[in-house]
Design a protein around this motif. Structure first.
Motif, short mmCIF file in Angstrom:
data_model
loop_
_atom_site.label_atom_id
_atom_site.label_comp_id
_atom_site.label_asym_id
_atom_site.label_seq_id
_atom_site.Cartn_x
_atom_site.Cartn_y
_atom_site.Cartn_z
N CYS A 175 0.73 -1.24 0.06
CA CYS A 175 0.07 0.21 0.05
C CYS A 175 0.81 1.26 0.08
CB CYS A 175 -0.73 -0.22 1.30
SG CYS A 175 -2.09 -1.54 1.20
N ALA A 176 2.06 1.25 -0.64
CA ALA A 176 2.84 2.47 -0.87
C ALA A 176 2.08 3.63 -1.49
CB ALA A 176 4.17 2.13 -1.77
N ALA A 177 2.48 4.81 -1.21
CA ALA A 177 1.87 6.10 -1.47
C ALA A 177 1.48 5.80 -3.19
CB ALA A 177 2.57 7.36 -1.38
N ILE A 178 2.28 5.57 -4.08
CA ILE A 178 2.17 5.19 -5.49
C ILE A 178 0.98 4.42 -5.88
CG2 ILE A 178 3.91 3.48 -5.46
CD1 ILE A 178 3.72 6.37 -8.22
N ALA A 179 0.75 3.59 -4.86
CA ALA A 179 -0.25 2.55 -5.20
C ALA A 179 -1.68 3.10 -5.21
CB ALA A 179 -0.51 1.47 -3.95
N ARG A 180 -1.67 4.50 -4.78
CA ARG A 180 -2.91 5.37 -4.79
C ARG A 180 -3.32 5.72 -5.88
NH1 ARG A 180 -3.73 9.89 -1.22
NH2 ARG A 180 -6.00 9.62 -1.79
N LYS A 181 -2.06 6.19 -6.49
CA LYS A 181 -2.27 6.51 -7.99
C LYS A 181 -2.37 5.56 -9.14
CE LYS A 181 0.57 9.32 -11.46
NZ LYS A 181 2.19 9.96 -11.38
N LEU A 182 -1.68 4.29 -8.83
CA LEU A 182 -2.26 3.13 -9.59
C LEU A 182 -3.68 2.72 -9.50
CD1 LEU A 182 -0.69 1.60 -11.78
CD2 LEU A 182 0.47 3.43 -10.80
N ALA A 183 -4.19 2.56 -8.21
CA ALA A 183 -5.41 2.26 -8.09
C ALA A 183 -6.44 2.94 -8.79
CB ALA A 183 -5.94 2.60 -6.35
N ARG A 184 -6.19 4.22 -8.80
CA ARG A 184 -7.05 5.33 -9.60
C ARG A 184 -6.90 4.65 -11.13
NH1 ARG A 184 -5.52 10.14 -11.84
NH2 ARG A 184 -7.20 11.60 -12.43
N ALA A 185 -5.78 4.53 -11.63
CA ALA A 185 -5.43 4.24 -13.07
C ALA A 185 -6.27 2.84 -13.12
CB ALA A 185 -3.86 4.28 -13.17
N PRO A 188 -7.20 -16.76 -5.83
CA PRO A 188 -7.40 -17.24 -7.27
C PRO A 188 -8.02 -16.12 -8.14
CG PRO A 188 -8.75 -18.44 -5.79
CD PRO A 188 -8.09 -17.42 -5.06
N GLY A 189 -8.67 -15.47 -7.45
CA GLY A 189 -9.43 -14.38 -8.17
C GLY A 189 -8.57 -13.17 -8.61
N VAL A 190 -7.37 -13.33 -8.68
CA VAL A 190 -6.30 -12.34 -8.99
C VAL A 190 -5.46 -12.81 -10.15
CG1 VAL A 190 -4.15 -11.32 -8.14
CG2 VAL A 190 -5.93 -11.31 -6.98
N ASP A 191 -5.63 -11.99 -11.60
CA ASP A 191 -4.72 -12.46 -12.41
C ASP A 191 -3.37 -12.01 -12.51
OD1 ASP A 191 -7.33 -13.67 -13.96
OD2 ASP A 191 -7.87 -11.53 -14.27
N ALA A 192 -3.33 -10.70 -12.06
CA ALA A 192 -2.10 -9.96 -12.02
C ALA A 192 -1.79 -8.98 -10.85
CB ALA A 192 -2.12 -8.99 -13.33
N VAL A 193 -0.59 -9.02 -10.41
CA VAL A 193 -0.24 -8.12 -9.16
C VAL A 193 0.49 -6.77 -9.77
CG1 VAL A 193 -0.16 -9.96 -7.72
CG2 VAL A 193 2.09 -9.20 -8.93
N TYR A 194 -0.01 -5.78 -9.21
CA TYR A 194 0.69 -4.52 -9.39
C TYR A 194 1.45 -4.22 -7.72
CZ TYR A 194 2.15 0.33 -8.71
OH TYR A 194 2.79 1.30 -8.33
N ALA A 195 2.79 -4.36 -7.82
CA ALA A 195 3.79 -4.40 -6.79
C ALA A 195 4.50 -3.24 -6.72
CB ALA A 195 4.70 -5.63 -6.91
N PRO A 196 3.97 -2.31 -5.87
CA PRO A 196 4.92 -1.03 -5.41
C PRO A 196 5.54 -1.22 -3.91
CG PRO A 196 2.59 -0.73 -4.64
CD PRO A 196 2.66 -2.15 -5.31
N LEU A 197 6.21 -2.48 -4.07
CA LEU A 197 7.13 -2.79 -2.83
C LEU A 197 8.23 -2.09 -2.77
CD1 LEU A 197 6.52 -6.53 -2.86
CD2 LEU A 197 5.34 -4.89 -1.14
N PRO A 198 8.84 -1.88 -1.73
CA PRO A 198 10.31 -1.32 -1.86
C PRO A 198 11.28 -2.42 -2.65
CG PRO A 198 9.65 -1.51 0.43
CD PRO A 198 8.58 -1.87 -0.42
#
Lengths: 378, 378
Positions: A24-34, A81-91
């Motif tokens: 849940c990094a700050a950048i994830a907020r931008k991507l969630a919107r995207a 199993p309901g996730v196809d793809a991950v967006y990973a804003p980890l360190p």
């Protein structure tokens, strides 16, 4: 004879790509919107180190708490199993472990930049994606803005632009005292590349982009350009690059200690291209650049022209949504149509990382020039 | 109490400075026009290697053939008692001889750039000017444009701009095949510094200007940036500079082999300044630059602002006429009022030359970093 009309798109093409947000990094907020802006993508789950953090992210970002699952660990998200793809804003320091784990569970991987702390780590991630047959893409949003494609057309125009000769990129933003103390990007174990990884990444990517992704043969950090914090993390640096047998020279400087700059200047034999908001356009709906083609001096050299032409490129979706859209398109091709992952994105990421490695090595060796191996793996 | 009104200007202040043009290079045409634009300056004589060339220059540039004397040798021009000051656009390799000779005959010296092939030659020129008590100035026109002063005000604004951190300058123009074969700027005995002297001079000057003329401690040519012709003259090169104990880093690239670019970008801790027609403004009457002060990211980092402000600076006279005007003012002060020559201009020229020397030394040593002596002579 005309081509036959294309077959109607099969039903499953309308089934959106279900994203899991890993961290849940700050950048994830931008991507969630995207992700929410893209018709072919949806957020299925959010995974954090605690379920309450994941829930808070869901509510704070206006996601549907009934439809989006909150996972209290990264493992749980990867097992969903309901996730196809991950967006990973980890360190960055956690990328190798979790991106590879995601791939191993059959998840496609959209990975924040810098892709990894070093090329060896990225190789492990890419090998995992390759073995699992999943799509990899790094989170360099600017690649997906139509402005970038428009600028590529300019540079490719041999008549108006000619051959690339000089490239310079300056990337900086001035961080707060709190950032300098506490941000993950100044912690050696979390983002060991510091400013080089966070913003130098863009300089290197833009330079590679400008030369059609040909790896430089030699990279050298600039004497005096390097500032580190007490833990040895780079806060500012710069480098120059050469391509043996060519007349191209590229330089960049990046810094956490200077005001906002996002410049790319490319000078060809016939023209010049300049952009000053490369990474994040000033506005979402339109982004500009400036181009000079075949300029000439006035009589007595008391002036010259034509003046730079300002080009504005409109976009309906912000670049991060265009990135998600392109990634989702590739994922659907694999998931629904038996297509193979697109090799272009991992290859570009790998080259960027190889150059970052060389810059880092040069920094560590007192700005000694570093040769880059031009092997198959590059 | 109010200041008393200034005394009326003495009559001799209206006696113009009488220029002798020493050599009929192409750039001399621009300067001839400039001298004629300045009320306090006049062209008294033109000296060339033949009287017919001098006469042709006089007629082709609309000068009054009855009033302007044509000399068939440089010596004759220097012996002309009706000449107060020489403007010398000779090949750089001839500067030491003729500029020193002019000074020895009591002529003030406005010398085209690069001032000399090396700092030792320039030192001889400056020593001659010093011994004769005449004014020295190099022909870096951009220094005299009001835009340059306006930009200085921006950089000096600690609140809006902060401290300088990164400087980049890109200077290029693409020369013709004929230039590459025949121009004096590609001949080792005439202009041995090639592109480094002709346009790298501006990069170095601009960088020094941006840091308040503090000499860098170390200069290193950029690996891969150097292209030479068969005679060993530099056609393209680049370098980086550092100032020990500071966080400033500067880079430049210059080239005869790339399209026109005249860029200076200065990034401070709070703001950014960019100019793309630094050396020769697009237009004579107005010149622009762009400035960003204390920018900030929008929510979610989906944009930023304020956008760069475009500043236009008007001028009644072109920058080369302003240069002549300032030089003539200083000459009148010495000639008419017993004033001492202004030391600022020789000092700036000397520093520029010292950095060029270091870049050249680094080029000759395979891009090894070169320390610059911070002595009294600098």
């Amino acid at each position: 004879m005309e081509d036959p009309p294309p077959p109607p798109e099969p039903e499953h093409h309308h089934r959106p790509v279900r994203f899991g947000i890993l961290g849940c990094a700050a950048i994830a907020r931008k991507l969630a919107r995207a992700i929410r802006l893209v018709p072919g993508a949806t957020i299925a789950a959010v995974g954090s180190r605690s379920e309450s953090k994941a829930r808070r992210f869901i509510s704070e970002n206006g996601l549907d708490g009934a439809a989006v699952r909150a996972h209290g660990s990264y493992e749980a998200l990867l097992d969903d199993p309901g996730v196809d793809a991950v967006y990973a804003p980890l360190p960055t320091g956690l990328h190798a472990r979790w991106a590879a784990a995601a791939a191993a569970r059959g998840k496609h991987v959209l990975l924040e930049k810098p892709a990894a702390p070093c090329a060896a780590d990225l190789d492990a991630i890419l090998a995992a994606c390759d073995a699992a047959g999943v799509q990899f893409m790094d989170g360099t949003m600017l690649m997906h803005h139509p402005r970038t494609h428009e600028m590529r057309n300019i540079i490719a125009d041999k008549k108006a632009f000619g051959d690339v000769r000089m490239i310079n990129s300056v990337l900086s933003f001035r961080v707060s005292d709190d950032f300098l103390q506490n941000d993950i990007r100044v912690k050696p174990e979390l983002d060991g590349l510091g400013a080089l990884g966070d913003i130098g990444w863009y300089c290197v990517r833009a330079i590679l982009w400008a030369v059609g992704y040909e790896l430089p043969t030699t990279v050298a950090a600039l004497p005096g350009s390097v500032t580190k914090n007490d833990a040895g993390v780079v806060l500012a640096c710069g480098a120059s690059m050469r391509w043996a047998g060519s007349k191209v020279v590229a330089t960049f400087t990046c810094s956490f200690l200077a005001s906002l700059a996002m410049d790319l200047t490319v000078v060809g034999t016939n023209g010049t291209l300049r952009v000053t908001d490369l990474v994040i356009p000033l506005e979402e709906r339109s982004a500009g650049f400036s181009v000079v083609a075949t300029p000439a001096m006035a009589e007595l050299a008391v002036g010259w022209g034509p003046p730079p032409a300002e080009v504005a490129v409109a976009t309906d979706l912000p670049q991060e949504a265009l990135m998600v859209q392109e990634f989702a398109r590739l994922v659907r091709s694999v998931r629904d149509d038996g297509g193979r992952p697109e090799g272009k994105w991992p290859a570009i990421a790998r080259k960027t990382q190889a150059v970052l490695d060389a810059v880092k090595a040069s920094i560590d060796k007192g700005c000694e020039p570093i040769e880059i191996m031009q092997g198959l793996n590059n």
